[in-house]
Motif scaffolding. Sequence first.
Motif, short mmCIF file in Angstrom:
data_model
loop_
_atom_site.label_atom_id
_atom_site.label_comp_id
_atom_site.label_asym_id
_atom_site.label_seq_id
_atom_site.Cartn_x
_atom_site.Cartn_y
_atom_site.Cartn_z
N ALA A 191 41.82 43.67 98.04
CA ALA A 191 43.14 44.16 97.61
C ALA A 191 44.00 44.52 98.81
O ALA A 191 45.19 44.21 98.86
CB ALA A 191 42.97 45.38 96.69
N ILE A 192 43.39 45.14 99.82
CA ILE A 192 44.13 45.49 101.03
C ILE A 192 44.59 44.23 101.75
O ILE A 192 45.73 44.13 102.21
CB ILE A 192 43.26 46.38 101.95
N LYS A 193 43.70 43.22 101.83
CA LYS A 193 44.04 41.97 102.52
C LYS A 193 45.24 41.30 101.86
O LYS A 193 46.19 40.89 102.53
CB LYS A 193 42.85 41.02 102.51
N LEU A 194 45.24 41.21 100.52
CA LEU A 194 46.36 40.56 99.84
C LEU A 194 47.64 41.38 99.92
O LEU A 194 48.73 40.83 100.06
CB LEU A 194 45.99 40.26 98.39
N ALA A 195 47.50 42.71 99.86
CA ALA A 195 48.69 43.57 100.00
C ALA A 195 49.33 43.37 101.36
O ALA A 195 50.56 43.34 101.49
CB ALA A 195 48.31 45.04 99.79
N MET A 196 48.51 43.22 102.39
CA MET A 196 49.04 42.98 103.73
C MET A 196 49.58 41.56 103.86
O MET A 196 50.62 41.32 104.49
CB MET A 196 47.95 43.22 104.79
N ALA A 197 48.87 40.60 103.27
CA ALA A 197 49.26 39.19 103.41
C ALA A 197 50.66 38.93 102.86
O ALA A 197 51.42 38.16 103.44
CB ALA A 197 48.24 38.29 102.70
N VAL A 198 51.00 39.57 101.73
CA VAL A 198 52.32 39.30 101.14
C VAL A 198 53.45 39.96 101.93
O VAL A 198 54.62 39.66 101.70
CB VAL A 198 52.40 39.74 99.65
N THR A 199 53.10 40.85 102.87
CA THR A 199 54.15 41.52 103.64
C THR A 199 54.22 41.05 105.09
O THR A 199 55.12 41.48 105.81
CB THR A 199 53.91 43.06 103.64
N VAL A 200 53.28 40.20 105.51
CA VAL A 200 53.27 39.73 106.90
C VAL A 200 53.83 38.31 106.93
O VAL A 200 53.28 37.41 106.28
CB VAL A 200 51.85 39.76 107.48
N PRO A 201 54.92 38.08 107.67
CA PRO A 201 55.50 36.73 107.73
C PRO A 201 54.50 35.72 108.31
O PRO A 201 53.71 36.04 109.19
CB PRO A 201 56.70 36.90 108.67
N GLY A 202 54.54 34.51 107.78
CA GLY A 202 53.72 33.43 108.31
C GLY A 202 52.35 33.31 107.70
O GLY A 202 51.60 32.39 108.04
N VAL A 203 51.98 34.20 106.80
CA VAL A 203 50.66 34.12 106.16
C VAL A 203 50.78 33.23 104.93
O VAL A 203 51.67 33.43 104.09
CB VAL A 203 50.13 35.52 105.75
N ASP A 204 49.89 32.26 104.80
CA ASP A 204 49.86 31.38 103.63
C ASP A 204 49.06 32.10 102.54
O ASP A 204 47.85 31.94 102.41
CB ASP A 204 49.20 30.05 104.01
N VAL A 205 49.76 32.92 101.77
CA VAL A 205 49.10 33.77 100.78
C VAL A 205 48.36 32.94 99.72
O VAL A 205 47.22 33.25 99.39
CB VAL A 205 50.10 34.75 100.14
N PRO A 206 48.97 31.86 99.18
CA PRO A 206 48.20 31.06 98.21
C PRO A 206 46.89 30.52 98.80
O PRO A 206 45.88 30.45 98.10
CB PRO A 206 49.16 29.92 97.86
N ALA A 207 46.89 30.18 100.09
CA ALA A 207 45.65 29.70 100.72
C ALA A 207 44.61 30.82 100.81
O ALA A 207 43.41 30.59 100.63
CB ALA A 207 45.95 29.14 102.12
N VAL A 208 45.08 32.03 101.07
CA VAL A 208 44.18 33.19 101.11
C VAL A 208 43.54 33.38 99.73
O VAL A 208 42.32 33.58 99.61
CB VAL A 208 44.92 34.47 101.55
N VAL A 209 44.37 33.29 98.68
CA VAL A 209 43.86 33.46 97.31
C VAL A 209 42.86 32.36 96.97
O VAL A 209 41.79 32.62 96.43
CB VAL A 209 45.03 33.48 96.30
N GLN A 210 43.21 31.11 97.30
CA GLN A 210 42.32 29.98 96.99
C GLN A 210 40.99 30.10 97.74
O GLN A 210 39.93 29.83 97.18
CB GLN A 210 43.00 28.65 97.35
N GLY A 211 41.06 30.48 99.01
CA GLY A 211 39.83 30.64 99.79
C GLY A 211 38.93 31.71 99.21
O GLY A 211 37.71 31.54 99.12
N GLN A 212 39.53 32.83 98.78
CA GLN A 212 38.73 33.90 98.18
C GLN A 212 38.17 33.46 96.84
O GLN A 212 37.02 33.78 96.50
CB GLN A 212 39.58 35.16 98.01
N ARG A 213 38.96 32.71 96.05
CA ARG A 213 38.45 32.26 94.76
C ARG A 213 37.22 31.37 94.94
O ARG A 213 36.24 31.50 94.22
CB ARG A 213 39.54 31.51 93.97
N ARG A 214 37.28 30.44 95.91
CA ARG A 214 36.12 29.58 96.16
C ARG A 214 34.89 30.42 96.53
O ARG A 214 33.79 30.18 96.03
CB ARG A 214 36.43 28.58 97.29
N HIS A 215 35.11 31.40 97.39
CA HIS A 215 33.99 32.27 97.81
C HIS A 215 33.45 33.06 96.61
O HIS A 215 32.23 33.17 96.44
CB HIS A 215 34.48 33.23 98.91
N SER A 216 34.34 33.61 95.80
CA SER A 216 33.92 34.41 94.65
C SER A 216 33.20 33.56 93.61
O SER A 216 32.23 34.00 92.99
CB SER A 216 35.13 35.11 94.02
#
Length: 201
Positions: A95-120
């Motif tokens: 939750a902290i990672k995604l909260a930070m990702a949506v506020t930091v420019p240049g982060v590919d948030v959908p890629a972060v979500v997809q990567g975590q989904r694969r892992h989960s």
Amino acid sequence: MSIRHGLLALLDQGPRYGYQLRTEFEARTGATWPLNVGQVYTTLGRLERDGLVAPAGEDEEGHLFYAATDEGRAELRRWFDTPVPRTNPPRDELAIKLAMAVTVPGVDVPAVVQGQRRHSMKALQDYTRLKGQALAADAGRETDLAWLLVLEQLIFQTEAEIRWLDHCETRLVRRQEQMQEAQEQAAAPPVPAPGRRRSRL
């Protein structure tokens, strides 16, 4: 996770020394939360300081045994009788990672979500396979039931995480659509206001 109360629960069943406590704790939880012996003895020292355990002799090999005191048993009963509070939820790294990702420019948030989904999803498959093995090996022992309960909690928690990731993805898509629509409206030429007709008297 209350290692303190977990060790108290084991000592409530009889005196044990540090390595025995570590082994039994990990057996009952399937080593989901591994302990090192130093952590066990540090916790025992605090429990002794608080009057919840007391030394209970040594064996021929020099292992120092500990036993729960009456105060320790009373504390254990209070722990079992009191719901786990949700007023101060533990920090969740995802939750902290995604909260930070949506506020930091240049982060590919959908890629972060997809990567975590694969892992989960992989973790969920692993937990489900372990549950099948545990059910097949279940010999009716309490430690088997304890491990099954821990596994099922991990399965439910991971399923909930995957649902939340799906929700995050939907929200991200919706936010992107709203931003795009706002940009299109801002770039569109202004529409002139219709002129008033003068009424003839």
